[in-house]
Design an enzyme around this catalytic site. Structure first.
Site, PDB file in Angstrom:
ATOM      1  N   GLY A  58       0.799  -1.223   0.000  1.00  0.00           N
ATOM      2  CA  GLY A  58       0.000   0.000   0.000  1.00  0.00           C
ATOM      3  C   GLY A  58       0.830   1.270   0.000  1.00  0.00           C
ATOM      4  N   ILE A  60       1.462   3.397   2.374  1.00  0.00           N
ATOM      5  CA  ILE A  60       2.427   3.454   3.479  1.00  0.00           C
ATOM      6  C   ILE A  60       3.378   2.259   3.382  1.00  0.00           C
ATOM      7  CG2 ILE A  60       2.717   3.298   5.995  1.00  0.00           C
ATOM      8  CD1 ILE A  60      -0.155   4.543   6.181  1.00  0.00           C
ATOM      9  N   ASP A  81       0.556  -8.867   1.858  1.00  0.00           N
ATOM     10  CA  ASP A  81      -0.587  -8.059   1.420  1.00  0.00           C
ATOM     11  C   ASP A  81      -1.555  -8.994   0.706  1.00  0.00           C
ATOM     12  OD1 ASP A  81      -2.280  -5.938   0.130  1.00  0.00           O
ATOM     13  OD2 ASP A  81      -0.688  -4.614   0.823  1.00  0.00           O
ATOM     14  N   ARG A 134     -11.642   9.476  10.779  1.00  0.00           N
ATOM     15  CA  ARG A 134     -10.950   8.179  10.892  1.00  0.00           C
ATOM     16  C   ARG A 134     -11.932   7.085  11.322  1.00  0.00           C
ATOM     17  NH1 ARG A 134      -7.389  12.087  12.488  1.00  0.00           N
ATOM     18  NH2 ARG A 134      -5.223  12.008  11.769  1.00  0.00           N
ATOM     19  N   SER A 165      -3.042   1.060  11.242  1.00  0.00           N
ATOM     20  CA  SER A 165      -4.378   1.098  10.626  1.00  0.00           C
ATOM     21  C   SER A 165      -5.355   1.898  11.492  1.00  0.00           C
ATOM     22  CB  SER A 165      -4.925  -0.324  10.466  1.00  0.00           C
ATOM     23  OG  SER A 165      -3.933  -1.194   9.989  1.00  0.00           O
ATOM     24  N   ASP A 197       2.120  12.142  14.798  1.00  0.00           N
ATOM     25  CA  ASP A 197       1.667  13.347  15.503  1.00  0.00           C
ATOM     26  C   ASP A 197       2.862  14.100  16.093  1.00  0.00           C
ATOM     27  OD1 ASP A 197      -1.060  12.709  15.008  1.00  0.00           O
ATOM     28  OD2 ASP A 197      -0.956  11.227  16.616  1.00  0.00           O
ATOM     29  N   HIS A 224      -5.246   9.190  18.585  1.00  0.00           N
ATOM     30  CA  HIS A 224      -4.838   9.597  17.236  1.00  0.00           C
ATOM     31  C   HIS A 224      -6.066   9.913  16.375  1.00  0.00           C
ATOM     32  CE1 HIS A 224      -2.497  10.010  13.641  1.00  0.00           C
ATOM     33  NE2 HIS A 224      -3.261   9.113  13.028  1.00  0.00           N
TER      34      HIS A 224
HETATM   35  N1  LIG Z   1      -1.458   5.824  12.523  1.00  0.00           N
HETATM   36  C1  LIG Z   1      -1.274   6.842  11.707  1.00  0.00           C
HETATM   37  O1  LIG Z   1      -0.688   7.859  12.104  1.00  0.00           O
HETATM   38  C2  LIG Z   1      -1.716   6.765  10.286  1.00  0.00           C
HETATM   39  C3  LIG Z   1      -2.539   5.758   9.868  1.00  0.00           C
HETATM   40  N2  LIG Z   1      -2.930   5.658   8.548  1.00  0.00           N
HETATM   41  C4  LIG Z   1      -3.796   4.538   8.191  1.00  0.00           C
HETATM   42  O2  LIG Z   1      -3.021   3.496   7.580  1.00  0.00           O
HETATM   43  C5  LIG Z   1      -3.880   2.685   6.777  1.00  0.00           C
HETATM   44  C6  LIG Z   1      -3.235   2.407   5.425  1.00  0.00           C
HETATM   45  O3  LIG Z   1      -3.106   3.577   4.677  1.00  0.00           O
HETATM   46  P1  LIG Z   1      -2.493   3.547   3.190  1.00  0.00           P
HETATM   47  O4  LIG Z   1      -1.258   2.736   3.151  1.00  0.00           O
HETATM   48  O5  LIG Z   1      -2.447   4.942   2.710  1.00  0.00           O
HETATM   49  O6  LIG Z   1      -3.647   2.771   2.422  1.00  0.00           O
HETATM   50  P2  LIG Z   1      -3.541   1.951   1.032  1.00  0.00           P
HETATM   51  O7  LIG Z   1      -4.914   1.658   0.590  1.00  0.00           O
HETATM   52  O8  LIG Z   1      -2.625   2.664   0.099  1.00  0.00           O
HETATM   53  O9  LIG Z   1      -2.820   0.608   1.469  1.00  0.00           O
HETATM   54  C7  LIG Z   1      -3.414  -0.323   2.314  1.00  0.00           C
HETATM   55  C8  LIG Z   1      -2.921  -1.685   1.917  1.00  0.00           C
HETATM   56  O10 LIG Z   1      -3.564  -2.625   2.799  1.00  0.00           O
HETATM   57  C9  LIG Z   1      -3.827  -3.760   2.028  1.00  0.00           C
HETATM   58  N3  LIG Z   1      -4.827  -4.598   2.658  1.00  0.00           N
HETATM   59  C10 LIG Z   1      -6.172  -4.469   2.678  1.00  0.00           C
HETATM   60  N4  LIG Z   1      -6.721  -5.498   3.354  1.00  0.00           N
HETATM   61  C11 LIG Z   1      -5.713  -6.274   3.773  1.00  0.00           C
HETATM   62  C12 LIG Z   1      -5.635  -7.476   4.511  1.00  0.00           C
HETATM   63  N5  LIG Z   1      -6.735  -8.103   4.954  1.00  0.00           N
HETATM   64  N6  LIG Z   1      -4.429  -8.000   4.757  1.00  0.00           N
HETATM   65  C13 LIG Z   1      -3.311  -7.373   4.318  1.00  0.00           C
HETATM   66  N7  LIG Z   1      -3.308  -6.244   3.610  1.00  0.00           N
HETATM   67  C14 LIG Z   1      -4.501  -5.710   3.335  1.00  0.00           C
HETATM   68  C15 LIG Z   1      -4.278  -3.229   0.672  1.00  0.00           C
HETATM   69  O11 LIG Z   1      -4.190  -4.220  -0.353  1.00  0.00           O
HETATM   70  C16 LIG Z   1      -3.294  -2.105   0.478  1.00  0.00           C
HETATM   71  O12 LIG Z   1      -2.140  -2.519  -0.223  1.00  0.00           O
HETATM   72  C17 LIG Z   1      -5.206   3.441   6.699  1.00  0.00           C
HETATM   73  O13 LIG Z   1      -6.122   2.854   7.598  1.00  0.00           O
HETATM   74  C18 LIG Z   1      -4.846   4.841   7.162  1.00  0.00           C
HETATM   75  O14 LIG Z   1      -5.931   5.541   7.711  1.00  0.00           O
HETATM   76  C19 LIG Z   1      -2.484   6.544   7.620  1.00  0.00           C
HETATM   77  C20 LIG Z   1      -1.637   7.564   7.984  1.00  0.00           C
HETATM   78  C21 LIG Z   1      -1.246   7.798   9.345  1.00  0.00           C
HETATM   79  O1  LIG Z   2      -5.638  11.433   8.571  1.00  0.00           O
HETATM   80  C1  LIG Z   2      -5.680  10.252   8.205  1.00  0.00           C
HETATM   81  O2  LIG Z   2      -6.687   9.682   7.808  1.00  0.00           O
HETATM   82  C2  LIG Z   2      -4.415   9.462   8.272  1.00  0.00           C
HETATM   83  C3  LIG Z   2      -3.766   9.704   9.573  1.00  0.00           C
HETATM   84  O3  LIG Z   2      -4.091   9.090  10.567  1.00  0.00           O
HETATM   85  C4  LIG Z   2      -2.835  10.819   9.673  1.00  0.00           C
HETATM   86  O4  LIG Z   2      -2.343  11.326   8.638  1.00  0.00           O
HETATM   87  O5  LIG Z   2      -2.558  11.232  10.803  1.00  0.00           O
END
Ligand SMILES: NC(=O)C1=CN([C@@H]2O[C@H](COP(=O)(O)OP(=O)(O)OC[C@H]3O[C@@H](n4cnc5c(N)ncnc54)[C@H](O)[C@@H]3O)[C@@H](O)[C@H]2O)C=CC1
Ligand SMILES: O=C([O-])CC(=O)C(=O)O
Length: 364
Positions: A58, A60, A81, A134, A165, A197, A224
């Site tokens: 994905g 990230i 994945d 979120r 996630s 953060d 968060h």
């Molecule tokens: N904790 C934090 O500070 C942050 C959290 N996030 C969260 O991180 C998550 C991922 O974001 P992105 O990478 O941008 O999304 P993305 O959609 O680009 O990537 C997510 C990946 O997860 C995979 N996936 C889906 N279901 C799955 C499963 N059952 N098993 C394994 N892989 C699976 C998808 O195929 C995809 O490759 C989101 O929930 C987002 O809100 C994003 C930014 C900051």
């Molecule tokens: O804002 C979102 O959905 C992703 C996230 O958690 C962040 O960037 O802090």
């Protein structure tokens, strides 16, 4: 002599042709792009750790996997994945660092992806689009996290777990309940990653006070999401007396940093590069602590008794077993105390929602 080197050459050819065969198949846990054996220490394979990224293909997952492949503390990197892991694994395996990369695709390969891992980092799940909170991701991501943590409980119950996630405020309690049911819950090993953060807070504060961001440290506590993200600006290092306007601006910008990126990306996703950086930074802190380095302090969302909330992000000291010490909040000013009050309903609600998701009666 001649005969021995002839045999070696034949063996090399056999290994290469066996790779050529295997690389046209799904990865099946094979190391992509190379021989069947891992390099020895003499060949540069450091005595390092085994790390799995779940959701590795994905937004990230890909840059995070690249950063981990560059980290000499990582000896083995498993990319899991439900989509595109063969491609990402083949690509990453061509970088000339010593970590061995293996790809795993689909739920049947979750077990081998997790076997023997020291650290499991989970960015699997859907990201936000403009207008969403979120918590709007809960319906999809809660089930994904539950399934992945069931795998961790079965295949590497002693691993350190870093959950990215969203909604983190709920997915961490979900993970805790799944691990409890499996009888392997160790609250010291389960982390919600809130490093982004702190990374944002340090960047935005550095802009205001005019110093290098690497010299700034702002504790960010709570959770968060929105108002649950509470920067403790009164405890900033280096010491700085912000005026009221600066406090208001910085607090709002830090709390809404995720939304700022979601809006700028206009429907194509949320923070990926800054999150990969933050996750790599937090993952490295966990690995350095596992290795026995002392004095490692990071903010993270963990099971905690420092406030009334059963899960709360504060500064924690990391050690060989995960969380070694959770620091109290320290002195807060009236603005920060008010911030704590403002997050109450939302943080309690998100934690309860996560717990109930696991204990709700199963629909038939
Ligand atoms: N904790 C934090 O500070 C942050 C959290 N996030 C969260 O991180 C998550 C991922 O974001 P992105 O990478 O941008 O999304 P993305 O959609 O680009 O990537 C997510 C990946 O997860 C995979 N996936 C889906 N279901 C799955 C499963 N059952 N098993 C394994 N892989 C699976 C998808 O195929 C995809 O490759 C989101 O929930 C987002 O809100 C994003 C930014 C900051
Ligand atoms: O804002 C979102 O959905 C992703 C996230 O958690 C962040 O960037 O802090």
């Amino acid at each position: 002599m001649e005969q021995r080197s002839g045999t070696k050459a034949q063996m090399r050819l056999a290994r290469i042709s066996s790779h050529m065969l295997s690389s046209s198949c799904p990865p099946q846990g094979l190391k992509m792009g190379g021989l069947e054996r891992e390099p020895t220490r003499a060949q540069g394979a450091a005595p390092g750790f085994k790390v799995a990224v779940l959701g590795a293909a994905g937004g990230i997952g890909q840059p995070l996997s690249l950063l981990l492949k560059m980290n000499p503390l990582v000896s083995t990197l498993h990319l899991y994945d439900v989509f595109n892991t063969p491609g990402v694994t083949a690509d990453l395996s061509h970088t000339n660092t010593s970590a061995v990369v293996r790809g795993y695709l689909g739920k049947d390969q979750l077990g081998p992806a997790l076997d023997g891992m020291d650290l499991v980092i989970i960015p699997a799940g859907v990201p936000r689009k403009p207008g969403m909170t979120r918590d709007d991701l809960f319906n999809i991501n809660a089930g994904i996290v539950r399934t992945l943590i069931e795998g961790v409980a079965k295949h590497c119950p002693h691993a350190i777990i870093n959950i990215i996630s969203n909604p983190v405020n709920s997915t961490v309690p979900i993970a805790a309940e799944v691990l409890k049911i499996a009888g392997v819950y160790d609250p010291k090993r389960l982390f919600g990653v809130t490093t982004l953060d702190v990374v944002r807070a340090n960047t935005f504060v550095a802009e205001v006070i005019g110093v290098d961001p690497k010299d700034v440290n702002v504790p960010v506590v709570g959770g968060h999401a929105g108002v649950t993200i509470l920067p403790i600006l009164s405890q900033v290092s280096p010491k700085f007396a912000f005026n009221e306007k600066e406090v208001e601006y910085l607090t709002n910008r830090i709390q809404n940093g995720g939304t700022e990126v979601v809006e700028a990306k206009a429907g194509t996703g949320s923070a990926t590069l800054s999150m990969a950086y933050a996750a790599a930074k937090f993952g490295e802190a966990c690995l350095r602590a596992l290795q026995g380095e002392t004095g490692i302090i990071e903010c993270a969302y963990v099971a905690s008794e420092v406030t009334e909330f059963p899960f709360f992000a504060t500064k924690v000291r990391l050690g060989r077993n995960g969380v070694e010490e959770i620091f109290p909040l320290g002195p807060l000013n009236s603005y920060e105390r008010e911030g704590l009050e403002k997050m109450k309903a939302e943080l309690h609600g998100s934690i309860e929602k996560g717990v109930n998701f696991i204990h709700k009666p199963k629909s038939s």
